[in-house]
Design a protein around this motif. Structure first.
Motif, short mmCIF file in Angstrom:
data_model
loop_
_atom_site.label_atom_id
_atom_site.label_comp_id
_atom_site.label_asym_id
_atom_site.label_seq_id
_atom_site.Cartn_x
_atom_site.Cartn_y
_atom_site.Cartn_z
N ARG A 82 -9.11 -65.21 56.81
CA ARG A 82 -9.03 -64.24 57.91
C ARG A 82 -10.38 -63.57 58.10
O ARG A 82 -11.13 -63.39 57.15
N ILE A 83 -10.68 -63.22 59.32
CA ILE A 83 -11.87 -62.41 59.61
C ILE A 83 -11.48 -61.32 60.60
O ILE A 83 -10.62 -61.51 61.45
N TYR A 84 -12.11 -60.16 60.48
CA TYR A 84 -11.82 -59.04 61.36
C TYR A 84 -13.12 -58.38 61.81
O TYR A 84 -14.03 -58.16 61.01
N LYS A 85 -13.17 -58.07 63.08
CA LYS A 85 -14.24 -57.22 63.58
C LYS A 85 -13.92 -55.78 63.15
O LYS A 85 -12.77 -55.36 63.20
N CYS A 108 -10.86 -64.23 51.93
CA CYS A 108 -10.53 -65.57 51.44
C CYS A 108 -9.13 -65.62 50.86
O CYS A 108 -8.75 -66.60 50.23
N THR A 109 -8.38 -64.54 51.04
CA THR A 109 -6.99 -64.49 50.59
C THR A 109 -6.13 -64.09 51.77
O THR A 109 -6.58 -63.39 52.68
N GLU A 110 -4.86 -64.48 51.75
CA GLU A 110 -3.98 -64.24 52.89
C GLU A 110 -3.44 -62.82 52.91
O GLU A 110 -3.38 -62.17 53.94
N ASP A 111 -3.04 -62.30 51.74
CA ASP A 111 -2.34 -61.02 51.72
C ASP A 111 -3.13 -59.88 51.08
O ASP A 111 -2.72 -58.74 51.12
N ASP A 112 -4.27 -60.18 50.44
CA ASP A 112 -5.03 -59.13 49.77
C ASP A 112 -5.63 -58.19 50.80
O ASP A 112 -6.09 -58.61 51.85
N GLU A 147 -10.37 -73.10 63.22
CA GLU A 147 -9.55 -73.95 64.07
C GLU A 147 -8.08 -73.54 64.05
O GLU A 147 -7.70 -72.59 64.70
N HIS A 148 -7.25 -74.25 63.27
CA HIS A 148 -5.81 -74.03 63.34
C HIS A 148 -5.37 -72.79 62.57
O HIS A 148 -4.22 -72.39 62.64
N HIS A 149 -6.28 -72.20 61.78
CA HIS A 149 -5.92 -70.95 61.12
C HIS A 149 -5.78 -69.86 62.18
O HIS A 149 -6.42 -69.89 63.21
N ASN A 162 -2.81 -51.20 58.10
CA ASN A 162 -4.08 -50.57 57.74
C ASN A 162 -5.25 -51.51 58.03
O ASN A 162 -6.27 -51.10 58.58
N ASN A 163 -5.06 -52.75 57.64
CA ASN A 163 -6.12 -53.74 57.85
C ASN A 163 -6.45 -53.90 59.32
O ASN A 163 -7.62 -53.90 59.72
N LEU A 164 -5.41 -54.00 60.14
CA LEU A 164 -5.61 -54.19 61.58
C LEU A 164 -6.16 -52.94 62.25
O LEU A 164 -6.75 -53.01 63.32
N ALA A 165 -5.97 -51.78 61.62
CA ALA A 165 -6.42 -50.52 62.20
C ALA A 165 -7.78 -50.10 61.68
O ALA A 165 -8.12 -48.92 61.71
N ASP A 166 -8.57 -51.08 61.20
CA ASP A 166 -9.94 -50.84 60.72
C ASP A 166 -10.01 -50.10 59.40
O ASP A 166 -11.07 -49.61 59.02
#
Length: 919
Positions: A241-244, A258-262, A289-291, A319-323
C-alpha cells in the motif's frame, strides 16, 4: 511505542552500541556530517586527556559522542558559542599549530551533558565561559568544518526565527544540490533508474534529508549524513500500500507499506516539491498494477459492518486513511476512551453504565464543565472554539508513552521530563482529569487496545521524579478490576469489541472522522476545536512573513491536528445480533437462537442457509450446462416455475416464451403487443405469468388456460421492470414513476381477470429503469436514467435516501438478503454498495465494461457484463475474482434458484444459458 519500537527503533535507529540519535537534536534541526575526532580535555596542562569519539555537525549544535559509554555525550548549542575557529590561530599554542593533526576550538557559555553511563535521564547543563578543543583524525578537513560551523553560527544568531530557518534551509539545499544518489548502491547492475530527487525521511519528531531514487525494482533513500545507515531500500515487489500524506499541512508526504494490516509504514518520505511526490506515487501505484494502491474508507466500512474487520482493525484503517501516522506525532493515531468505570473491583461489560458515551466528545462528557465552556464560547469573538486544547497532540502521545519512549519526551521538552504529578501515573486519575480538568480533553492511542504492556511498566527503571506525596513515579496504577497490565489490556480489548461499542462506535467516528467534525453539525455536537487544527484551516503559502509562517507551523504541529474528514454523511451502524432497526421477516435472517428447533437438531432453514453459503463460496466454479436460442432479439426477463420444469422468458422481439427443461423444447410463444417486452415474473402458484411492455402496459397470461387474463394500462410510457409480493404489484416506468398496485381478489370483482387498485405513486425526476424489493417488501430501491438510486419506505411511500451514484443510466439494483445494503450497477461501469440505514456509498469498484445485471449474497456478486462474461466480485476484498466466458454480446438478465445451485442467464445473443455449480 508498540509501533515505534517495531519499525523505527529496529529499522532506522543505529546499532545498540551507538548512543547518538537524531532525537538529541532540537525540533526542526538537521544532522549534516560527522568526523572521527578526539576531545582534548585540559589542553596543554598535566591533566591533558584525549577522549576518542565522533564529532557531529548539526544545523543548530555541535555534538560529540565519546566512544566510551561512561562518558556523557556533549551538546553545544551554536547560539551559545562566543568564538569558533582553528585551535592555535593568532599565534596561540604555536607548538600545537605546527602539529600535523587538526584542532577546532569552541568557546561557549552553555553545554549539555547527555546519557552519561548510557542512562537515559534529563540533560545536565553547565553554564559559564568554557573552551573545548576537538582534534579531527583528518586534519585537512579542519578548515571546511570551521567554515561550516561559522556559517551555521551566523544563522543561529539571527534575530528572527524565520530568517534563521531560511538560511539553514538554503545551506541544506546547497549541500543536497552538490551531491546525488550513489548508483553503486543499486542492488543489481541491471536496474534501470526511473527518477531521483531530494527528500527527507520522516520519523517521530525528526526529519533526515537525503536523496530518493527509484528504479524498476527498488525504492531507495540515501541520507545526506549516512545515518543511521548508508542507504534504506524497499523492494517494489514487497509494497502492498502507498498513501499520499500532508506533512506540516502541505501535500508533500508519501508513506509506503509492505504489510497489509500494519499501521506503521516501512518508510515515510517528505518531498520538497509536490510534483516529485506525485510522480513517485504514480510510478509505484502503476507498478502495483492489480494491487489496490489506496483503499477507500467506505470499502473498509463494508468489511467492518459485515463483521470481517474488528472495531480495532477498522479504527486503525480509518486513522491511516485520515493521514494519521505513527511517524508523525502531531497526527498520531487516535482511539477513543471506551470504559468509564475505573473504580469497581469487577468490570461488567454487560452494563451500559460501564461505557463512556461515544456520541459526545471528551469535552462534553461532564455537563457542568461543558456549561462553563459554552458560556465562554458564546462570549468569544470569531473565530470561536469550545476547547483550548486538542484531543491528540505530540505532548499527549508522549504523556502515555514516556516509559518506553523517554528520549522522545526529552527531545520534545528540551531535555526535561514533565513534573512528576503531571505524569501518566494512574489510569483512573487520567480519566478523572479528562472528565473534570479545565484544559484536558485528550483521547487514547492504539496501545491501550494492543498486546504490548511495556508503556504501562517502568521496565527501564527511569528516574521520572517524585510526587508531592513522596512516592516515586514508577509503573502506571491500574484500576481495581485489572489484575495485571496484561489483564488491563485484555479487558480493554474486550470492551472495544463488545456489543455495546459495536452498536455505538459509529457515533464517535462521526465526531472524529465524519460529518460532525466540522460546520454546524460540529457546533451542535459541542465538537469545535481551534480553527488552526483543521485541514485547510490556514494556507501557509499565503503567509509572506517568514517569522509568522514558522511560528504558525510550530504552533499547529505542537497543538495537534484534527484528522482528515473521511465521511460527510452519518456513518452507518455496525450490523450486530440485536440490531433490528430495519424490518427483517425473511427466513434468510432467522438465527439458530430464534429457531423453534431444539439445540441438538438442525432445521431445514439451517441446512438451506448452509447450502447457500457453500454455493456462494464456490460461485467462481460455475460451468455452462446447456444453452438454447429461443428469441429473435435480446432476452429481457427470466422466470422459472417452482419445480424448475418450465422457464419463461421475455424479449425485445415482443414475445413471451415457455421452455420445458425436461423435453428441452419450446412449448409456447405468446405475443401481446407490437413492442418489446421488458421483464416477466411468475405469480405464486405458478398459474399466471406477468410481462411488462414498452407499450406502457402490463400483461397477465394464464398458463393453465393458455390465454391472456387481462391488461393493466398503468403508465404513460414504457414499463421497464415489475416486481410482486404479497398480492401487490410494483411497476417502474419511463414516465418517471413507480406505482404500487393492490390485487383485488376475483370473487370480489365477479370476474376471473386480475383487477388492481392504485395504492401509491412514487415520483421521480426522470425515467425509472429498474426497481427491486427487499426481502420483507417494506423497502424498494429504484434506479433512474440519470444515475440516481432512491431507497423508498413502502409503509409510508416516502424517500429514505436519494443517492446520485452513477454518471449514466442505472442498469440494475438489489438489496442484500439482510436488507442492510443496496448494490447498484450502471452504464459508467461502476459497481456500488449503499448502506440502507444512512444512504452512504460505502464501496465502489469499476469494471472495464458496464455490468447489466447481477445477483448477490451481501458479500459476493455474480454480474452479467456488457462483454458477455459473468464476473465474480469479492466486495469485502474490493476486487474482481473471476471472469467466466458466457454470451456473445451483453448478458441482459440473470436468475438464480432459492438454493443458489442453479443459474440461468439471458443475453443480447438471443440465447438463454443454464449454469451449474461444480464443487
Amino acid at each position: 511505542f508498540l509501533y515505534l519500537k517495531k519499525k523505527i527503533n529496529m529499522r532506522y535507529l543505529p546499532a545498540p552500541q551507538s548512543r547518538f540519535s537524531l532525537l538529541l537534536l532540537n525540533l526542526e534541526e538537521y544532522f549534516f556530517e560527522q568526523h572521527t575526532a578526539h576531545h582534548i580535555q585540559h589542553k596543554g596542562s598535566q591533566k591533558e586527556r584525549r577522549v576518542r569519539g565522533s564529532l557531529k555537525i548539526c544545523s543548530k549544535s555541535v555534538i560529540f559522542e565519546p566512544d566510551a559509554i561512561s562518558q556523557p555525550i556533549i551538546k553545544i548549542p551554536l547560539r551559545d558559542c562566543i568564538k569558533i575557529g582553528k585551535h592555535g590561530e593568532n599565534g596561540t599554542n604555536r607548538h600545537f599549530a605546527k602539529a600535523k593533526s587538526g584542532g577546532i576550538s569552541l568557546i561557549f557559555s552553555q553545554v549539555y551533558f547527555i546519557k552519561e553511563h548510557n542512562i537515559v535521564a534529563p540533560y545536565k547543563i553547565e553554564r559559564g565561559r568554557m573552551e573545548y578543543v576537538f582534534e579531527l583524525d583528518v586534519s585537512g578537513k579542519v578548515e571546511d568544518v570551521v567554515e561550516t560551523l561559522l556559517q551555521l553560527h551566523r544563522a543561529s544568531c539571527l534575530d528572527k526565527l524565520g530568517d534563521q530557518t531560511a538560511m539553514i534551509t538554503a545551506i541544506l539545499q546547497s549541500r543536497l544540490a552538490r551531491t546525488s544518489f550513489d548508483k553503486n548502491r543499486f542492488q543489481s547492475v541491471s536496474e534501470k533508474l526511473h527518477m531521483e530527487c531530494k527528500a527527507e525521511m520522516v520519523t517521530p519528531l525528526v526529519t533526515n534529508p537525503g536523496h530518493v531514487c527509484i528504479t524498476d525494482t527498488t525504492l531507495y533513500f540515501q541520507p545526506l549524513n549516512g545515518y543511521p545507515k548508508p542507504v534504506v531500500q524497499i523492494t517494489l515487489q514487497d509494497v502492498c500500500r502507498i498513501y499520499k500524506r500532508r506533512h506540516g499541512l502541505m501535500p508533500l508526504g508519501l508513506e509506503v507499506f509492505c504489510t497489509e494490516d500494519d499501521l506503521c509504514s516501512d518508510i515515510y518520505l517528505k518531498f520538497y516539491d509536490p510534483q516529485d511526490r506525485d510522480e513517485l506515487y504514480f510510478y509505484i501505484a502503476t507498478y502495483l498494477e492489480h494491487h489496490v494502491a489506496e483503499r477507500t474508507a467506505e470499502s473498509y466500512t463494508l468489511q467492518w459492518q459485515r463483521g470481517h474487520l474488528s472495531n480495532y482493525q477498522y479504527l486503525l484503517h480509518l486513522n491511516n486513511l485520515a493521514d494519521r501516522s505513527c511517524n508523525d506525532l502531531s497526527q498520531y493515531p487516535v482511539f477513543p476512551w471506551i470504559i468509564s468505570d475505573y473504580c469497581s473491583s469487577e468490570l461488567d461489560l454487560s452494563n451500559p453504565g460501564t461505557f463512556r458515551d461515544l456520541g459526545k466528545p471528551v469535552g462534553a462528557l461532564n455537563k457542568e464543565r461543558l456549561e462553563r465552556l459554552l458560556e465562554r464560547y458564546q462570549e468569544m469573538p470569531e473565530p470561536k472554539f469550545m476547547y483550548g486544547s486538542h484531543y491528540s497532540s505530540p505532548g499527549y502521545v508522549l504523556f502515555y508513552l514516556v516509559r518506553i519512549a523517554p528520549e522522545y519526551m526529552l527531545c520534545l521538552q528540551n531535555g526535561r521530563f514533565d513534573n512528576a504529578d503531571r505524569m501518566f501515573n494512574s489510569i483512573a486519575e487520567t480519566w478523572k482529569n479528562c472528565l473534570d480538568g479545565a484544559t484536558d480533553f485528550k483521547e487514547l492511542i492504539p496501545e491501550f487496545y494492543g498486546d504490548d504492556v511495556s508503556f504501562l511498566v517502568n521496565s527501564l527503571k527511569l528516574d521520572l521524579g517524585k510526587r508531592q506525596g513522596g512516592q516515586m513515579v514508577d509503573d502506571v496504577e491500574l484500576p481495581p478490576w485489572a489484575r495485571s497490565p496484561e489483564d488491563f489490556l485484555q479487558k480493554s480489548k474486550e470492551a472495544l469489541e463488545s456489543n455495546y461499542v459495536s452498536k455505538h462506535l459509529h457515533e464517535w467516528i462521526d465526531l472524529v472522522f465524519g460529518y460532525k467534525q466540522k460546520g454546524s453539525e460540529a457546533v451542535g455536537a459541542h465538537n469545535v476545536f481551534h480553527p488552526l487544527t483543521y485541514e485547510g484551516g490556514v494556507d501557509l503559502n499565503s503567509i509572506e512573513d517568514p517569522d509568522q509562517k514558522v511560528a504558525m507551523l510550530t504552533q499547529i504541529l505542537e497543538f495537534g491536528q484534527t484528522p482528515k474528514q473521511l465521511f460527510v454523511t452519518p456513518h452507518p451502524q455496525r450490523i450486530t445480533e440485536n440490531f433490528k432497526s430495519l424490518p427483517q421477516t425473511s427466513c434468510d435472517n432467522i438465527s439458530i437462537a430464534d429457531s423453534p428447533v431444539s439445540p441438538g437438531e438442525e432445521s431445514f432453514e439451517d441446512l438451506t442457509e448452509e447450502s447457500k453459503k457453500l454455493a456462494w463460496n464456490n460461485i467462481a466454479k460455475l460451468q455452462l450446462h446447456e444453452q438454447h436460442k429461443l428469441h429473435k432479439e435480446a432476452v429481457t426477463g427470466i422466470a422459472v416455475s417452482c419445480n424448475g420444469s418450465s422457464v419463461f422468458t421475455t424479449s425485445q422481439d415482443n414475445t413471451l416464451k415457455m421452455f420445458s427443461t425436461e423435453s428441452k423444447m419450446l412449448q409456447r410463444s405468446i405475443s401481446f403487443s407490437d413492442m418489446a417486452l421488458s421483464s416477466c415474473l411468475l405469480l405464486p402458484g405458478d398459474a399466471t405469468v406477468i410481462s411488462s411492455s414498452w407499450d406502457n402496459n402490463v400483461y397477465f397470461y394464464s398458463i393453465a388456460f393458455g390465454r391472456s387474463q387481462g391488461t393493466l394500462m398503468g403508465h404513460d410510457d414504457a414499463v421497464s421492470k415489475i416486481c410482486w409480493h404479497d398480492n401487490r404489484l410494483y411497476s417502474a416506468s419511463w414516465d418517471s414513476t413507480v406505482k404500487v398496485w393492490s390485487s383485488v381478489p376475483a370473487e370480489m370483482t365477479g370476474t376471473k381477470r386480475h383487477q388492481f387498485d392504485l395504492l401509491a405513486e412514487l415520483e421521480h425526476d426522470v425515467s425509472v429503469d429498474t426497481i427491486s424489493l427487499n426481502a420483507a417488501s417494506t423497502l424498494l430501491v429504484s434506479g433512474t436514467r440519470e444515475g440516481k438510486v432512491t431507497i423508498w419506505d413502502l409503509t409510508t411511500a416516502t424517500i429514505l435516501h436519494q443517492i446520485p451514484c452513477h454518471s449514466g443510466t442505472v442498469c440494475d439494483t438489489a438489496f442484500s438478503p439482510d436488507s442492510r445494503h443496496v448494490l447498484s450497477t450502471g452504464e459508467d461501469s461502476c459497481v456500488n454498495v449503499i448502506d440502507v440505514q444512512t444512504g452512504m456509498l460505502i464501496s465502489s469498484m469499476t469494471s472495464d465494461k458496464p455490468q447489466r445485471c447481477f445477483i448477490w449474497d451481501g458479500n459476493t456478486v455474480l454480474s452479467g457484463s456488457q462483454s458477455g462474461e459473468l464476473l465474480v466480485w469479492d466486495l469485502l476484498g474490493g476486487k474482481l475474482c473471476e471472469r467466466i466466458q458466457g454470451h456473445k454480446g451483453a448478458v441482459t438478465c440473470i436468475w438464480m434458484n432459492e438454493q443458489c445451485s442453479s443459474i440461468i442467464t439471458g443475453g443480447e445473443d438471443k440465447k438463454i444459458m443454464f449454469w451449474k455449480l461444480q464443487y
